[in-house]
Design a protein around this motif. Structure first.
Motif, PDB file in Angstrom:
ATOM      1  N   SER B  65       0.848  -1.186   0.000  1.00 21.99           N
ATOM      2  CA  SER B  65       0.000   0.000   0.000  1.00 21.99           C
ATOM      3  C   SER B  65       0.889   1.244   0.000  1.00 21.99           C
ATOM      4  N   VAL B  92       0.621   5.223  -7.603  1.00 21.25           N
ATOM      5  CA  VAL B  92      -0.654   4.656  -8.047  1.00 21.25           C
ATOM      6  C   VAL B  92      -0.750   3.207  -7.583  1.00 21.25           C
ATOM      7  N   PHE B  93      -1.851   2.927  -6.910  1.00 20.53           N
ATOM      8  CA  PHE B  93      -2.116   1.549  -6.505  1.00 20.53           C
ATOM      9  C   PHE B  93      -3.085   0.962  -7.527  1.00 20.53           C
ATOM     10  N   THR B  94      -2.749  -0.192  -8.065  1.00 16.52           N
ATOM     11  CA  THR B  94      -3.640  -0.816  -9.037  1.00 16.52           C
ATOM     12  C   THR B  94      -3.476  -2.333  -8.999  1.00 16.52           C
ATOM     13  N   THR B  95      -4.095  -2.996  -9.957  1.00 22.31           N
ATOM     14  CA  THR B  95      -3.920  -4.445 -10.050  1.00 22.31           C
ATOM     15  C   THR B  95      -3.246  -4.751 -11.386  1.00 22.31           C
ATOM     16  N   ASP B  97      -4.174  -6.852 -13.670  1.00 21.59           N
ATOM     17  CA  ASP B  97      -5.151  -6.940 -14.747  1.00 21.59           C
ATOM     18  C   ASP B  97      -5.445  -5.559 -15.314  1.00 21.59           C
ATOM     19  N   VAL B  98      -5.672  -4.617 -14.406  1.00 17.65           N
ATOM     20  CA  VAL B  98      -5.992  -3.258 -14.842  1.00 17.65           C
ATOM     21  C   VAL B  98      -4.812  -2.660 -15.597  1.00 17.65           C
ATOM     22  N   GLN B 101      -4.535  -4.029 -19.124  1.00 18.18           N
ATOM     23  CA  GLN B 101      -5.541  -3.434 -20.014  1.00 18.18           C
ATOM     24  C   GLN B 101      -5.201  -1.977 -20.325  1.00 18.18           C
ATOM     25  N   GLU B 102      -4.770  -1.283 -19.283  1.00 19.42           N
ATOM     26  CA  GLU B 102      -4.449   0.135 -19.414  1.00 19.42           C
ATOM     27  C   GLU B 102      -3.398   0.380 -20.492  1.00 19.42           C
ATOM     28  N   GLN B 105      -4.243   0.357 -24.136  1.00 13.72           N
ATOM     29  CA  GLN B 105      -5.116   1.402 -24.671  1.00 13.72           C
ATOM     30  C   GLN B 105      -4.336   2.691 -24.905  1.00 13.72           C
ATOM     31  N   ASP B 107      -5.448   5.653 -24.872  1.00 13.53           N
ATOM     32  CA  ASP B 107      -5.825   6.734 -23.950  1.00 13.53           C
ATOM     33  C   ASP B 107      -5.802   6.224 -22.500  1.00 13.53           C
ATOM     34  N   SER B 108      -4.701   5.598 -22.151  1.00 12.77           N
ATOM     35  CA  SER B 108      -4.553   5.018 -20.815  1.00 12.77           C
ATOM     36  C   SER B 108      -4.692   6.071 -19.709  1.00 12.77           C
ATOM     37  N   VAL B 109      -5.511   5.755 -18.733  1.00  9.35           N
ATOM     38  CA  VAL B 109      -5.710   6.676 -17.602  1.00  9.35           C
ATOM     39  C   VAL B 109      -4.398   6.853 -16.833  1.00  9.35           C
ATOM     40  N   LEU B 110      -3.668   5.760 -16.696  1.00  6.57           N
ATOM     41  CA  LEU B 110      -2.404   5.803 -15.959  1.00  6.57           C
ATOM     42  C   LEU B 110      -1.400   6.728 -16.641  1.00  6.57           C
TER      43      LEU B 110
END
Lengths: 124, 506
Positions: B65, B92-95, B97-98, B101-102, B105, B107-110
């Protein structure tokens, strides 16, 4: 404190806020967020919406994406009070105590609603 | 030839072995077993970029975390919270899988988050299962997608991948290595019963770097400190240094020794004083240091055998006020306990000391303790001594090494099991000589490069409150013919008895 900040009224809201406090910038799907917080998706979605309305939380708005960027913004008018609650809730006992207060408040509210529905002469 | 646009990692010692840094936008794979320091390296990479080089950065974590990451970083003095508030970094905390996918793309949010702060660096901690670890082809193509996504943003990316096979001296070849531009391998190696950390640049596209396993430490309040392996090729100026001033000599500081060493030791020379324990090597060393101070020269003593307070006391018994000399700024005494000595880190410390203090004289007490700590059978000790000699020559330091030879009477070899005498310019042998019921002290200059050598054994004595001096040789000595001896062929000559001598003359 809880009465002052007004945004924490249910256990799910406390735990969601605690999670976001520890993970202030999280890129997750709704499902993942609910799983990590430990409540069902509807409860978490409701709490998330409440926080967004209270300007405590920002959520990315690109709906093409399954995931959202959740950004906690603890810099509003309740920053100090919220931080104090979250620090208190960071310990096991602190969290239990706050949950107890929330649950008792919840049962009082439930009783109040029930009484209103049953009319002024209802007893018990 | 165009120079590559190198970015500095800012990690102490790492840019040196990377020959200045890493080419911008390289995808760096950091692999290693659990607990070897991948996260610390990655976080420091982003922290130093944001705080030192005006390069904002993103840290992506899956399991840890962010608040724990910040807490741990604070132990190294890295205030990530402050940098985040200033918009210099984002955690940034993420998984997995996300993230997968990110990055597929456009237009990745990350990456949009990265662009908002003008990020130039990104650290993703734990890409193992993100790229599909089971199937090599899938893993490679997954990693390819990831690195393409990062390259679109021109980010210099450091990706930590767990490789359990790299525990100890194990080896592995991950499928992602062929796609990554730079591969850094971290290990925790068993060293007797101790554990040491090593770092190896396996490959790095677009620039030169120093091969081999270097050492590193994770230091509280500092972060990572990488130490170049002592065997690494020397810089060219060290090779040239030996010829800077081949004629100037420094006096040894022992009355009578100057005369039998042709005026003293040459600048940049290496002298070994060999002899059994208690023969007076440390006394001679202290006099060498004190002589330096008398001549206004800075002297450094590195001790592995005795602590500084003991050395001060011992110096006092031969009339040397070492604390006073230290206070004057001309003498510096350093003690390091020899157990679990980490050779790269220790050599780095000596390099820093010599570079900063700029001594004219260095006394090392003792070479044999290094031998015991590093072992004389492998290359460890030899490489270390080579590096030490080169360092002293580069800085034109007169270096004197005390060396304990275990033989009490006589010597079968100059340096015992330390087969290093070819590296040494001068060798002084010190021996007990049993005469009657007394041990007397003998000193022989056995080797002096670039000087005539008499190989005469001189008597010495140590006087309380004064130190050692070489007694004058009483000449002329009557040279007797070989016929007055027996045992010449076995090289253990003895004088014939007088009556035997008389018989043989008949």
């Amino acid at each position: 404190l809880l009465a002052r900040v007004q945004v924490i009224r249910a256990p799910c809201e406390l735990d969601l806020l605690l999670f976001l406090y520890r993970h202030p910038r999280a890129l997750l799907t709704n499902q993942q967020l609910a799983a990590l917080v430990g409540y069902d998706m509807d409860q978490v979605a409701k709490a998330t919406d409440e926080f967004i309305i209270a300007r405590l939380l920002q959520r990315s708005t690109n709906f093409k994406h399954e995931s959202h960027m959740y950004l906690l913004e603890l810099n509003g008018e309740y920053e100090e009070d919220l931080t104090a609650i979250l620090i208190m809730a960071s310990s096991r006992q602190g969290r239990v105590d706050i949950l107890e207060v929330l649950n008792s408040g919840q049962s009082r509210t439930d009783r109040h609603v029930l009484q209103e529905r049953q009319g002024p002469n209802a007893s018990g | 030839m165009p120079q590559p646009d190198l970015i500095k990692t800012g990690i102490a010692g790492l840019d040196e072995i990377l020959s200045g840094g890493i080419p911008r936008a390289n995808v760096i794979l950091v692999e290693g077993a659990i607990g070897c320091g991948k996260t610390t390296l990655g976080v420091e990479f982003v922290y130093q970029g944001a705080s030192q080089f005006d390069e904002p950065g993103i840290i992506v974590v899956f399991e840890v975390s962010p608040d724990k990451l910040m807490r741990d970083a604070a132990c190294f003095g890295w205030d990530l919270r402050k940098l985040e508030k200033k918009g210099r970094i984002k955690i940034v905390f993420t998984t997995r899988d996300v993230l997968r996918q990110e990055l597929q793309q456009a237009d990745s949010v990350l990456l949009e988050e990265a662009a908002k702060i003008g990020a130039r660096r990104i650290f993703i901690d734990g890409v193992t299962r993100l790229v599909g670890s089971e199937d090599a082809h899938e893993s490679r193509s997954g990693f390819h997608v990831l690195s393409e996504g990062l390259q679109r943003e021109n980010l210099t990316a450091l990706l930590a991948v767990e490789a359990a096979a790299l525990k100890g001296n194990g080896t592995i070849s991950l499928p992602e290595e062929s796609i990554a531009d730079t591969v850094i391998r971290l290990r925790m190696e068993d060293d007797q019963r101790a554990i040491t950390r090593s770092i190896e640049i396996v490959k790095s596209r677009g620039h030169d770097f120093q091969l081999g396993r270097h050492s590193f430490k994770i230091i509280d309040g500092v972060g990572l400190q990488v130490y170049r392996r002592v065997q690494a090729p020397r810089k060219p100026q060290r090779d040239r240094a030996a010829a800077y001033d081949p004629t100037t000599r420094l006096t040894p500081g022992i009355p009578g020794l100057k005369e039998i060493t042709n005026g003293g030791y040459f600048l940049g020379s290496t002298t070994v004083m060999a002899g059994i324990s208690g023969v007076g090597k440390s006394v001679m060393g202290l006099q060498f240091i004190a002589e330096g101070a008398k001549c206004g020269e800075r002297s450094l003593m590195l001790s592995l055998d005795e602590q500084v307070e003991q050395i001060d006391r011992n110096a006092g018994t031969i009339g040397i006020d070492l604390p006073k000399l230290k206070k004057s700024g001309l003498v510096r005494v350093e003690y390091e306990p020899p157990q679990e000595i980490q050779v790269d880190a220790h050599f780095h410390h000596i390099e820093e000391l010599v570079g900063e203090f700029k001594p004219k004289r260095v006394l090392i007490d003792s070479l044999s303790t290094y031998g015991s700590a590093l072992g004389t059978s492998g290359r460890g000790f030899r490489d270390f001594f080579h590096a030490l000699v080169s360092l002293m020559k580069e800085h034109q330091v007169v270096a004197v090494y005390n060396h304990e030879n275990p033989e009490m009477l006589g010597m079968a070899s100059m340096m015992g099991e330390f087969a290093m005498s070819s590296l040494v310019d001068n060798i002084l042998l010190m021996n007990w000589i049993e005469l009657g019921d007394t041990f007397r002290l003998g000193l022989t200059v056995a080797k002096m490069r670039g000087n005539p050598v008499e190989r005469v054994t001189h008597e010495c004595e140590v006087i309380n409150g004064k130190g050692m001096h070489v007694l004058p040789r009483i000449l002329p000595v009557r040279r007797l013919p070989f016929s007055t001896y027996t045992g010449l062929i076995s090289r253990s000559p003895e004088r014939r008895a007088l009556d035997e001598e008389a018989d043989s003359s008949k």
